[in-house]
Design an enzyme around this catalytic site. Structure first.
Site, PDB file in Angstrom:
ATOM      1  N   GLY A 112       0.803  -1.224   0.000  1.00  0.00           N
ATOM      2  CA  GLY A 112       0.000   0.000   0.000  1.00  0.00           C
ATOM      3  C   GLY A 112       0.836   1.274   0.000  1.00  0.00           C
ATOM      4  O   GLY A 112       0.568   2.209  -0.766  1.00  0.00           O
ATOM      5  N   THR A 114       3.882   1.717  -1.007  1.00  0.00           N
ATOM      6  CA  THR A 114       4.613   1.846  -2.276  1.00  0.00           C
ATOM      7  C   THR A 114       3.691   2.338  -3.389  1.00  0.00           C
ATOM      8  O   THR A 114       4.088   3.151  -4.235  1.00  0.00           O
ATOM      9  CB  THR A 114       5.218   0.476  -2.666  1.00  0.00           C
ATOM     10  OG1 THR A 114       6.036   0.050  -1.576  1.00  0.00           O
ATOM     11  CG2 THR A 114       6.041   0.561  -3.929  1.00  0.00           C
ATOM     12  N   ASP A 136       0.341  -9.336   3.236  1.00  0.00           N
ATOM     13  CA  ASP A 136      -0.957  -8.972   3.822  1.00  0.00           C
ATOM     14  C   ASP A 136      -2.122  -9.152   2.839  1.00  0.00           C
ATOM     15  O   ASP A 136      -3.276  -9.176   3.255  1.00  0.00           O
ATOM     16  CB  ASP A 136      -0.939  -7.500   4.276  1.00  0.00           C
ATOM     17  CG  ASP A 136       0.163  -7.219   5.275  1.00  0.00           C
ATOM     18  OD1 ASP A 136       0.654  -8.177   5.898  1.00  0.00           O
ATOM     19  OD2 ASP A 136       0.540  -6.041   5.424  1.00  0.00           O
ATOM     20  N   MET A 178       0.370 -12.024  11.332  1.00  0.00           N
ATOM     21  CA  MET A 178       0.556 -10.669  10.754  1.00  0.00           C
ATOM     22  C   MET A 178      -0.608 -10.316   9.822  1.00  0.00           C
ATOM     23  O   MET A 178      -1.552 -11.075   9.681  1.00  0.00           O
ATOM     24  CB  MET A 178       1.868 -10.599   9.996  1.00  0.00           C
ATOM     25  CG  MET A 178       3.061 -10.239  10.846  1.00  0.00           C
ATOM     26  SD  MET A 178       4.493  -9.928   9.772  1.00  0.00           S
ATOM     27  CE  MET A 178       5.653  -9.287  10.977  1.00  0.00           C
ATOM     28  N   HIS A 180      -1.161  -6.599   9.200  1.00  0.00           N
ATOM     29  CA  HIS A 180      -1.394  -5.169   9.409  1.00  0.00           C
ATOM     30  C   HIS A 180      -2.863  -4.950   9.758  1.00  0.00           C
ATOM     31  O   HIS A 180      -3.325  -5.564  10.716  1.00  0.00           O
ATOM     32  CB  HIS A 180      -0.941  -4.394   8.165  1.00  0.00           C
ATOM     33  CG  HIS A 180      -0.674  -2.957   8.460  1.00  0.00           C
ATOM     34  ND1 HIS A 180      -0.978  -1.957   7.577  1.00  0.00           N
ATOM     35  CD2 HIS A 180      -0.161  -2.360   9.550  1.00  0.00           C
ATOM     36  CE1 HIS A 180      -0.655  -0.798   8.106  1.00  0.00           C
ATOM     37  NE2 HIS A 180      -0.160  -1.017   9.300  1.00  0.00           N
TER      38      HIS A 180
HETATM   39  O1  F6P Z   1       3.150  -5.330   5.500  1.00  0.00           O
HETATM   40  C1  F6P Z   1       3.813  -6.490   5.841  1.00  0.00           C
HETATM   41  C2  F6P Z   1       3.989  -6.584   7.323  1.00  0.00           C
HETATM   42  O2  F6P Z   1       4.672  -7.786   7.600  1.00  0.00           O
HETATM   43  C3  F6P Z   1       2.705  -6.502   8.147  1.00  0.00           C
HETATM   44  O3  F6P Z   1       2.000  -7.701   8.184  1.00  0.00           O
HETATM   45  C4  F6P Z   1       3.267  -6.076   9.481  1.00  0.00           C
HETATM   46  O4  F6P Z   1       2.294  -5.373  10.221  1.00  0.00           O
HETATM   47  C5  F6P Z   1       4.405  -5.183   9.106  1.00  0.00           C
HETATM   48  O5  F6P Z   1       4.778  -5.519   7.783  1.00  0.00           O
HETATM   49  C6  F6P Z   1       5.611  -5.315   9.995  1.00  0.00           C
HETATM   50  O6  F6P Z   1       6.542  -4.359   9.604  1.00  0.00           O
HETATM   51  P1  F6P Z   1       8.069  -4.326  10.038  1.00  0.00           P
HETATM   52  O7  F6P Z   1       8.794  -5.372   9.240  1.00  0.00           O
HETATM   53  O8  F6P Z   1       8.506  -2.963   9.698  1.00  0.00           O
HETATM   54  O9  F6P Z   1       8.104  -4.664  11.489  1.00  0.00           O
END
Ligand code: F6P
Length: 374
Positions: A112, A114, A136, A178, A180
């Site tokens: 999203g 990007t 996601d 995960m 998001h």
């Molecule tokens: O967008 C992918 C994701 O893995 C999400 O599921 C998660 O909330 C986020 O990125 C975690 O981000 P980071 O790697 O910055 O901790």
């Protein structure tokens, strides 16, 4: 037409990125005799013009590799923190880099954030084409994103493994997945892994309802339960508080001071850290069963991409090159009904693909008696 394509990977990495880089690069060279350069570490490497040539050798042997050979970062191109808190619009800088390399297009692989960055570049005249990547699966305009299938399999495998130990100890095992702010991963893995309760951001839950379903299973002779909870899932009370703060912020005039509301929203998010542990405590209290939490975390993003993700990344990657050769930019190459379809970035950026409440997987979960919190 310029003979060079630039490519970068941005946001959280995901399995299938290298397969997509390979597909763009190899098809550009073989079919159109174009050169490909890769910018390192997402948009930050683009701004600093840190790049490498992606020729035959560098594109070999990467199809099955996880992560991204280019590296990644999370940067908003129109406000880049330059160290002392000052934020600068880097689009003019990017424009110069694109002109210096005489790029036919810049291919941005991402989720999203990007897509939003790509639209910002498109709006100032930079030729961009994006591909939808994220575990996601929440990118608007595409049926699916590469990375999702692999991550869903990892989460399913983890839930499978929790079953035997939950059974041995008569416990509630909670797997935090995960995703998001969307529940695709949790719903898919929860259903495929046979979870007894599945909690999604799209469906605020009542803890008592989850506890009741666990007690019902216990009364029926199953004194263990598996709960798959999305990292973004919220109780109905939390959701109401969150939405109220967001609504107040949205209603503020543009020039009004929003610092107090932002602070409250921040406190709300900080307070939600460890919410899965708190859910476990609450379920223990309400059911009398022991509960344990497993946070699957970044394990879901790592490792070898699945066959489906490699195929998707390869199909979308080669289609991106075709689009560029045809002079089509300002689009994301989406997957729709198995076809690679260009979708204008204006439609994609800023929209999120949440799980529809009438999605067939939700219907199936209900029919199987899986608690989904309501
Ligand atoms: O967008 C992918 C994701 O893995 C999400 O599921 C998660 O909330 C986020 O990125 C975690 O981000 P980071 O790697 O910055 O901790």
């Amino acid at each position: 037409m310029a003979k060079t394509i630039g490519i970068l990977t941005a946001g959280g990495d995901s399995p299938g990125l290298n397969a997509a880089i390979r597909a763009v690069g190899k098809s550009a060279q073989r079919r159109y005799e174009m050169h490909v350069i890769g910018f390192k570490d997402g948009f930050s490497g683009l701004i600093q013009n840190r790049h490498i040539r992606l020729d035959g050798d560098s594109l070999s042997g990467i199809l099955s590799k996880g992560g991204t050979i280019l590296g990644t970062s999370r940067v908003k191109v129109h406000k880049v923190d330059v160290g002392d808190g000052t934020r600068i619009d880097m689009r003019p800088m990017i424009q110069r880099v694109v002109e210096d390399h005489d790029l036919a297009a810049l291919v941005c692989l991402g989720g999203g954030g990007t897509q939003k960055n790509a639209l910002r570049l498109h709006k100032v005249g930079i030729p961009v084409v994006t591909l939808p990547k994220t575990i996601d699966n929440d990118v608007w305009g595409t049926d699916t994103t590469f990375g999702f299938d692999t991550a869903m399999s990892v989460a399913t495998d983890a839930i499978d493994r929790l079953h035997s130990t939950a059974h041995s100890h008569h416990r509630i095992m909670i797997a935090e997945v995960m995703g998001h702010n969307t529940g695709w991963l949790t719903l898919g893995a929860g259903l495929a892994g046979g979870a007894d309760a599945i909690l999604l951001p799209e469906l605020p839950f009542e803890v008592q309802a989850v506890a009741d379903s666990i007690l019902q299973r216990k009364a029926g002779g199953s004194n263990f339960s598996i709960v798959a909870v999305a990292e973004g899932a919220m109780s109905a009370a939390d959701k109401a508080e969150h939405d109220d703060l967001r609504r107040q912020l949205d209603e503020l005039d543009d020039d009004a001071d929003d610092s107090e509301l932002r602070e409250r929203l921040n406190t709300f998010h900080v307070g939600r850290k460890h919410s899965t542990e708190r859910l476990a405590e609450k379920l223990e209290e309400l059911t009398g069963l022991e509960a344990r939490v497993t946070i699957l975390g970044h394990v879901q993003r790592g490792g070898t991409p699945s066959t489906a993700d490699r195929l998707l990344a390869t199909q979308l990657g080669t289609a991106a090159t075709d689009a560029i050769a045809d002079g089509v930019t300002g689009v994301m190459i989406a997957s729709r009904n198995g076809e690679a379809v260009p979708v204008p970035l204006e439609e994609v950026a800023g929209n999120r693909k949440s799980v529809p409440l009438d999605h067939p997987w939700i219907e199936s979960a209900r029919r199987l008696g899986i608690a989904i919190g309501d």
